[in-house]
Design a protein around this motif. Structure first.
Motif, short mmCIF file in Angstrom:
data_model
loop_
_atom_site.label_atom_id
_atom_site.label_comp_id
_atom_site.label_asym_id
_atom_site.label_seq_id
_atom_site.Cartn_x
_atom_site.Cartn_y
_atom_site.Cartn_z
N LYS A 134 0.86 -1.17 0.00
CA LYS A 134 0.00 0.00 0.00
C LYS A 134 0.89 1.22 0.00
O LYS A 134 1.87 1.28 0.75
CB LYS A 134 -0.90 0.04 1.23
N ASP A 177 3.03 0.73 3.15
CA ASP A 177 3.09 -0.57 3.82
C ASP A 177 3.79 -1.54 2.89
O ASP A 177 3.43 -1.63 1.71
CB ASP A 177 1.69 -1.10 4.13
N LEU A 226 4.69 -5.47 2.93
CA LEU A 226 4.56 -6.75 3.62
C LEU A 226 5.87 -7.53 3.59
O LEU A 226 6.22 -8.21 4.55
CB LEU A 226 3.44 -7.58 2.97
N THR A 236 4.90 -1.23 8.14
CA THR A 236 3.61 -0.59 7.92
C THR A 236 3.70 0.89 8.28
O THR A 236 4.45 1.28 9.18
CB THR A 236 2.49 -1.25 8.75
N ASN A 237 2.94 1.68 7.55
CA ASN A 237 2.80 3.11 7.82
C ASN A 237 4.14 3.82 7.95
O ASN A 237 4.35 4.66 8.83
CB ASN A 237 1.97 3.34 9.09
#
Length: 418
Positions: free
Chosen positions: A198, A239, A241, A246-247
């Motif tokens: 993301k 993000d 994985l 994340t963030n």
């Protein structure tokens, strides 16, 4: 999970290139800066100067205005693009219908003559854009959802050298905002169904443009224009994985291509005129994209890096204008948009193909100093097959697919002369 394998064809290829099947022109280029131009397939845009929208295509033409002019317009793009994944390593096959949502593209222009030789003007419009939405369980690594929006603000000046030649130049401020999500195939033994990537970010870039107008006679004009490439850094949050992050703060550089255009206008009879344009988009400068973050320690700050193999693309257009009477002007046009993506590099993210335009339009004069324009275009794009290979860990994920579709564009515009 190997970060380079996972991200190589997800964030990079989809953040930018997926626009190829629903942006109005080849690659992720938008050319919808006027309803008047749409009616003639944007043929002759830099030379005709029939309202203030010409400031977005050729600043030199502003010097031909002897009174202030204003135009505001809105284009509605209605694509019909489908993708079918015929086979996939982890079974995320199926049909993805209408992957490109409808889009509204506004524009506004103003030209102000300072003297009989000098004029200034400004335009706000969009040169690039995309928006696609796939089901999470179809072509997961090449699908997901992607959105890229840009706004270009141009400030221009022009100078009339003599009765035949005018020159112009200006600066461009481009704002870009992008967001994307990609997913691990549901059938994958490694994090199946989870979001792989993301990223959301925005940023500004700066460029310039210049133009030349040659008025051979009042009935014949030729124009040459150039718009520089613009380097833009999108900064935001991501993000990843593959790295368990994340963030995190991340950024990505995008080089939007330069544009060359040669256009002409010829009043061949009292009520008839012909126009044409040849537009070259410098997609070969789109060599690579790199996402970076200090949190991506495995790659020493590089979250992903990938070379691209796009080539410069060409757009050819021809139009005809019929001056029916004092109130009505009618237009029609055709165009051929060449794809910047070579066949061997076509993927789910870049299923681009040549596009054919068929357009009509009309101007209605409300009064001597105000008009309403409408335009319509049908874009015919062939469906193309392709094979894409991504990676989940050390396992190759192979997709065999077919993608393509058509699009309809409707536009309306109001123009006023002070």
């Amino acid at each position: 999970m190997n970060k380079k394998c996972l991200l190589k064809k997800t964030l990079l290829a989809t953040m930018i290139a997926l626009a190829s099947q629903h942006a109005a022109a080849a690659g992720f280029l938008l050319v919808e800066d006027s309803a008047t131009g749409l009616g003639r397939a944007f043929a002759g845009e830099g030379a005709i100067a029939d309202n203030a929208a010409v400031g977005a295509r050729n600043p030199a033409a502003m010097a031909t205005f002897d009174t202030a002019a204003f135009s505001v317009g809105l284009s509605y793009i209605n694509p019909s693009v489908d993708t079918e994944v015929h086979s996939a390593t982890f079974g995320d096959t199926g049909k993805a219908k209408d992957i490109a949502p409808d889009a509204w593209v506004p524009n506004i222009h103003y030209i102000h003559p300072v003297s009989d030789k000098f004029a200034v003007g400004t335009s706000v419009f969009s040169n690039f854009g995309l928006s696609t939405e796939y089901p999470k369980n179809v072509g997961s690594l090449g699908g997901g959802n992607t959105e890229l929006m840009t706004v270009n603000w141009a400030v221009n000046g022009s100078y009339r050298m003599n009765e035949q030649f005018s020159i112009g130049a200006g600066v461009n401020v481009l704002y870009a905002d992008a967001e994307m999500n990609r997913y691990i195939p549901p059938g994958s033994p490694v994090s199946g169904g989870q979001r792989a990537v993301k990223m959301k970010g925005d940023g500004y870039g700066y460029g310039w443009n210049a133009g030349l107008l040659w008025e051979i006679s009042p009935q014949h004009r030729i124009a040459l224009t150039y718009r520089s490439s613009i380097d833009t850094t999108l900064k935001g949050k991501g993000d990843f994985l593959s790295q368990g992050i994340t963030n995190t703060s991340a950024e990505m550089d995008i080089e939007f291509p330069d544009l060359w255009e040669l256009s002409g206008y010829h009043r061949v009879a009292t009520k008839w005129a012909l126009s044409y344009s040849v537009l070259r988009t410098g997609w070969s400068s789109f060599k690579e994209l790199k996402a970076e973050s200090s949190s991506c320690t495995v790659g020493k700050g590089v979250c992903f890096e990938k070379a691209e193999y796009w080539k410069d693309s060409w757009r050819y257009s021809a139009g005809v204008t019929h001056y029916l009477n004092n109130q009505w002007t009618l237009r029609a046009g055709v165009a051929l948009d060449r794809s910047p993506v070579k066949g061997e590099y076509r993927t789910m993210s870049i299923p681009d193909s040549d596009r054919y335009w068929y357009t009509v339009g009309a101007t209605y004069s409300i009064q001597d100093n105000s008009t309403i324009d409408i335009g319509f275009a049908y874009l015919d794009g062939d469906a193309k097959k392709g094979t894409e290979t991504d990676m989940v860990g050390n396992v190759p994920v192979v997709y065999e697919f077919e993608a393509g579709g058509d699009a309809y564009i409707f536009a309306v515009q109001y123009s006023y002369w002070f």
